[in-house]
Enzyme design. Structure first.
Site, PDB file in Angstrom:
ATOM      1  N   HIS A  30       6.163  29.246  39.203  1.00 59.71           N
ATOM      2  CA  HIS A  30       7.177  28.204  39.414  1.00 59.71           C
ATOM      3  C   HIS A  30       8.592  28.786  39.280  1.00 59.71           C
ATOM      4  O   HIS A  30       9.454  28.528  40.126  1.00 59.71           O
ATOM      5  CB  HIS A  30       6.938  27.076  38.390  1.00 59.71           C
ATOM      6  CG  HIS A  30       7.914  25.949  38.467  1.00 59.71           C
ATOM      7  ND1 HIS A  30       7.565  24.683  38.864  1.00 59.71           N
ATOM      8  CD2 HIS A  30       9.243  25.885  38.188  1.00 59.71           C
ATOM      9  CE1 HIS A  30       8.630  23.897  38.834  1.00 59.71           C
ATOM     10  NE2 HIS A  30       9.661  24.606  38.422  1.00 59.71           N
ATOM     11  N   GLU A  31       8.801  29.586  38.244  1.00 61.74           N
ATOM     12  CA  GLU A  31      10.157  30.104  37.997  1.00 61.74           C
ATOM     13  C   GLU A  31      10.567  31.147  39.032  1.00 61.74           C
ATOM     14  O   GLU A  31      11.715  31.175  39.462  1.00 61.74           O
ATOM     15  CB  GLU A  31      10.268  30.679  36.574  1.00 61.74           C
ATOM     16  CG  GLU A  31      10.014  29.686  35.448  1.00 61.74           C
ATOM     17  CD  GLU A  31      10.758  28.374  35.584  1.00 61.74           C
ATOM     18  OE1 GLU A  31      11.890  28.358  36.114  1.00 61.74           O
ATOM     19  OE2 GLU A  31      10.189  27.341  35.189  1.00 61.74           O
ATOM     20  N   GLN A  41      19.030  27.447  38.244  1.00 60.33           N
ATOM     21  CA  GLN A  41      19.070  26.079  37.704  1.00 60.33           C
ATOM     22  C   GLN A  41      20.307  25.826  36.846  1.00 60.33           C
ATOM     23  O   GLN A  41      20.639  24.680  36.566  1.00 60.33           O
ATOM     24  CB  GLN A  41      17.816  25.803  36.869  1.00 60.33           C
ATOM     25  CG  GLN A  41      16.561  25.724  37.716  1.00 60.33           C
ATOM     26  CD  GLN A  41      15.382  25.357  36.869  1.00 60.33           C
ATOM     27  OE1 GLN A  41      14.827  26.195  36.174  1.00 60.33           O
ATOM     28  NE2 GLN A  41      14.985  24.092  36.898  1.00 60.33           N
ATOM     29  N   HIS A  97      11.848  29.622  42.080  1.00 60.59           N
ATOM     30  CA  HIS A  97      13.269  29.235  41.992  1.00 60.59           C
ATOM     31  C   HIS A  97      14.169  30.390  42.454  1.00 60.59           C
ATOM     32  O   HIS A  97      15.186  30.168  43.101  1.00 60.59           O
ATOM     33  CB  HIS A  97      13.643  28.890  40.549  1.00 60.59           C
ATOM     34  CG  HIS A  97      13.373  27.466  40.159  1.00 60.59           C
ATOM     35  ND1 HIS A  97      13.925  26.394  40.810  1.00 60.59           N
ATOM     36  CD2 HIS A  97      12.626  26.932  39.154  1.00 60.59           C
ATOM     37  CE1 HIS A  97      13.522  25.262  40.231  1.00 60.59           C
ATOM     38  NE2 HIS A  97      12.715  25.570  39.231  1.00 60.59           N
ATOM     39  N   GLY A 145      10.141  26.569  31.091  1.00 58.04           N
ATOM     40  CA  GLY A 145      10.701  27.647  31.898  1.00 58.04           C
ATOM     41  C   GLY A 145      12.035  27.242  32.483  1.00 58.04           C
ATOM     42  O   GLY A 145      12.298  26.062  32.711  1.00 58.04           O
ATOM     43  N   CYS A 166       9.662  19.770  37.104  1.00 61.62           N
ATOM     44  CA  CYS A 166      10.819  20.665  37.149  1.00 61.62           C
ATOM     45  C   CYS A 166      12.059  19.897  36.705  1.00 61.62           C
ATOM     46  O   CYS A 166      12.281  18.773  37.157  1.00 61.62           O
ATOM     47  CB  CYS A 166      10.992  21.161  38.582  1.00 61.62           C
ATOM     48  SG  CYS A 166      12.387  22.265  38.789  1.00 61.62           S
ATOM     49  N   LEU A 167      12.854  20.528  35.827  1.00 54.12           N
ATOM     50  CA  LEU A 167      14.099  19.883  35.373  1.00 54.12           C
ATOM     51  C   LEU A 167      15.013  19.556  36.549  1.00 54.12           C
ATOM     52  O   LEU A 167      15.734  18.573  36.526  1.00 54.12           O
ATOM     53  CB  LEU A 167      14.854  20.810  34.416  1.00 54.12           C
ATOM     54  CG  LEU A 167      14.304  21.024  33.017  1.00 54.12           C
ATOM     55  CD1 LEU A 167      15.171  22.017  32.269  1.00 54.12           C
ATOM     56  CD2 LEU A 167      14.215  19.717  32.252  1.00 54.12           C
TER      57      LEU A 167
HETATM   58 NI    NI Z   1      11.689  24.248  37.957  1.00 52.41          NI
END
Ligand code: NI
Length: 167
Positions: free
Chosen positions: A132-133, A53, A136, A48, A90-91
């Site tokens: 999660h997304e 991000q 963000h 995702g 998470c990236l």
């Molecule tokens: Ni993330």
């Protein structure tokens, strides 16, 4: 093809509440294309990606499940009290993973890039990715849910990674 740099913990863009997309115009389609290129690049191994991000404070997420799909202005409703513990990373937090409890079943409303209204249910890992997304988009990171001990462990790992990469 434009693979964008992933914004990391500490970047203020990750803490903003993203703006709703009013109109799916050329600019939005360009952002979507960059997000798809980024999530599908060999460099990043993610399921995702949310627009903040890549530094864009707009309500767009991309999810790689059976295929790579884009959701604009996603809205989530939790369907019941049942929770599930799944490993999450998470990236933007250097892919450090952690077990986390979240709701198991959700419904999602969103727009597709073709302006179609989507309305469906998701559970398990897919629900987890949506939760999660969408966090963000509201300026939240998964580490915000952790107790202070776990959070300290993660921050220590982050500072170790940062000191390695700055040499
Ligand atoms: Ni993330």
């Amino acid at each position: 093809m434009a693979i964008r740099e992933i914004k990391k913990l500490g970047d203020p863009v990750l803490r903003l509440v993203s703006e709703k997309v009013d109109k799916i115009d050329r600019n939005i389609l360009k952002i979507i294309k960059d997000m798809i290129d980024t999530i599908n690049s060999d460099e990043y191994n993610a399921v995702g990606l949310a627009a903040p991000q890549i530094g864009i404070s707009k309500r767009i997420i991309v999810i790689k499940w059976d295929k790579t799909e884009v959701f604009i202005n996603p809205e989530i409703k939790v369907l019941d009290n049942e929770e599930e513990e799944i490993q999450e990373g998470c990236l933007s937090v250097y892919s450090i993973a952690c077990m986390m409890k979240r709701p198991k079943k959700i419904s999602v409303k969103a727009l597709s890039p073709r302006n179609e209204e989507l309305d469906f249910k998701a559970e398990g890992m897919l629900a987890r990715i949506f939760l999660h997304e969408v966090d963000h988009l509201d300026g939240k990171l998964f580490i915000d849910y952790l107790d202070s001990k776990k959070k300290r462990e993660i921050m220590l790992k982050v500072s170790e990674i940062n000191s390695e990469t700055s040499i």
